[in-house]
Design a protein around this motif. Sequence first.
Motif, short mmCIF file in Angstrom:
data_model
loop_
_atom_site.label_atom_id
_atom_site.label_comp_id
_atom_site.label_asym_id
_atom_site.label_seq_id
_atom_site.Cartn_x
_atom_site.Cartn_y
_atom_site.Cartn_z
N HIS A 192 18.17 55.62 50.57
CA HIS A 192 19.19 55.80 51.60
C HIS A 192 19.14 57.22 52.18
CE1 HIS A 192 21.09 51.91 50.59
NE2 HIS A 192 20.58 52.18 49.40
N ALA A 193 17.94 57.75 52.28
CA ALA A 193 17.75 59.09 52.82
C ALA A 193 17.65 59.05 54.34
CB ALA A 193 16.48 59.72 52.25
N GLY A 194 18.24 60.06 54.98
CA GLY A 194 18.14 60.17 56.43
C GLY A 194 18.70 58.95 57.14
N THR A 195 18.10 58.60 58.26
CA THR A 195 18.49 57.40 58.99
C THR A 195 18.01 56.19 58.20
OG1 THR A 195 18.24 58.61 61.06
CG2 THR A 195 18.35 56.21 61.21
N HIS A 196 18.93 55.33 57.80
CA HIS A 196 18.56 54.25 56.89
C HIS A 196 19.43 53.02 57.11
CE1 HIS A 196 21.96 56.20 54.83
NE2 HIS A 196 22.18 55.01 54.30
N MET A 197 19.05 51.93 56.47
CA MET A 197 19.80 50.68 56.55
C MET A 197 20.11 50.16 55.16
SD MET A 197 17.64 49.05 59.74
CE MET A 197 18.70 47.60 59.96
N ASP A 198 21.24 49.47 55.05
CA ASP A 198 21.69 48.91 53.77
C ASP A 198 21.45 47.42 53.72
OD1 ASP A 198 22.61 51.46 53.29
OD2 ASP A 198 24.74 50.96 53.53
N ALA A 199 21.00 46.94 52.59
CA ALA A 199 20.87 45.50 52.36
C ALA A 199 22.06 45.04 51.50
CB ALA A 199 19.56 45.21 51.63
N PRO A 200 22.41 43.76 51.55
CA PRO A 200 23.52 43.24 50.73
C PRO A 200 23.38 43.58 49.25
CG PRO A 200 22.95 41.64 52.39
CD PRO A 200 21.91 42.74 52.50
N LEU A 201 22.14 43.67 48.75
CA LEU A 201 21.93 44.02 47.33
C LEU A 201 22.50 45.39 46.99
CD1 LEU A 201 20.45 43.23 44.64
CD2 LEU A 201 18.49 44.53 45.51
N HIS A 202 22.63 46.26 47.98
CA HIS A 202 23.09 47.64 47.76
C HIS A 202 24.40 47.69 46.98
CE1 HIS A 202 23.57 51.85 48.32
NE2 HIS A 202 24.28 51.83 49.42
N PHE A 203 25.33 46.79 47.33
CA PHE A 203 26.60 46.74 46.62
C PHE A 203 26.82 45.39 45.94
CE2 PHE A 203 27.38 50.64 48.80
CZ PHE A 203 28.25 51.33 47.97
N GLY A 204 25.73 44.66 45.73
CA GLY A 204 25.79 43.45 44.94
C GLY A 204 26.56 42.30 45.54
N VAL A 205 26.71 42.26 46.87
CA VAL A 205 27.45 41.15 47.48
C VAL A 205 26.60 39.88 47.52
CG1 VAL A 205 28.93 42.67 48.83
CG2 VAL A 205 26.80 41.84 49.82
#
Length: 216
Positions: free
Chosen positions: A46-59
């Motif tokens: 999650h460095a710099g300009t980045h994107m999150d996937a649902p796995l990031h917070f376990g949803v």
Amino acid sequence: MLDISKYKVHDLTHTLGEHIAGYADEPARKLEVDGWNAKTLTIYSHAGTHMDAPLHFGVSDTTVDELHPSKLMAKAWILDVDIHDASQLIDGKDFEGQLEKVQRGDSILVRTHWAENYNQPNFKSELPRLSEAFCRWCVQKKINMLGVEPLSVANVADLKEVTEIHKILLGGGVTIIEGLMGLDQIQSPSVFLIALPLKIQNGDGAPARVVALEEK
């Protein structure tokens, strides 16, 4: 075929370098010794300009490599918010009537000019955050991608808040883009957004190259 000459292309991506938290590199090969130049990169997902996937917070178990490119290219509205307080909580009323133009399934880029503080001590500690109510509106509106200039949509120092906000958005099918820059260069109310994260197997998120196509 897309005629790129009809568009102004805006790069909304921070350059990864030693000034970016979570990034480091070192020489792996040198031209004068090995015949080519190459580096070994160490990058936080999650460095710099980045994107999150649902796995990031376990949803869900959806990982960043499973985000289909067709979902990552879409019309996006530029919505302006005036930031006047440290750690300001952004709610629907802060958009001053701009939400009415957003259609179901569109994407949103929130322009706060916070990217101007990137090298300042308050960039992380006083970042503007998105309210629960606004995030739930995004889910109800089936917003495709939601992009912000701060490195998070919520206060990273508050685990309860950062967890709740990410779970609302990611659990509701909203793809999160964080750490944008260059929104101040866009003059049109909407753009064609392309946000492509590194295709990392089982990734919870990844740095991304994000560009906006603005009609001339």
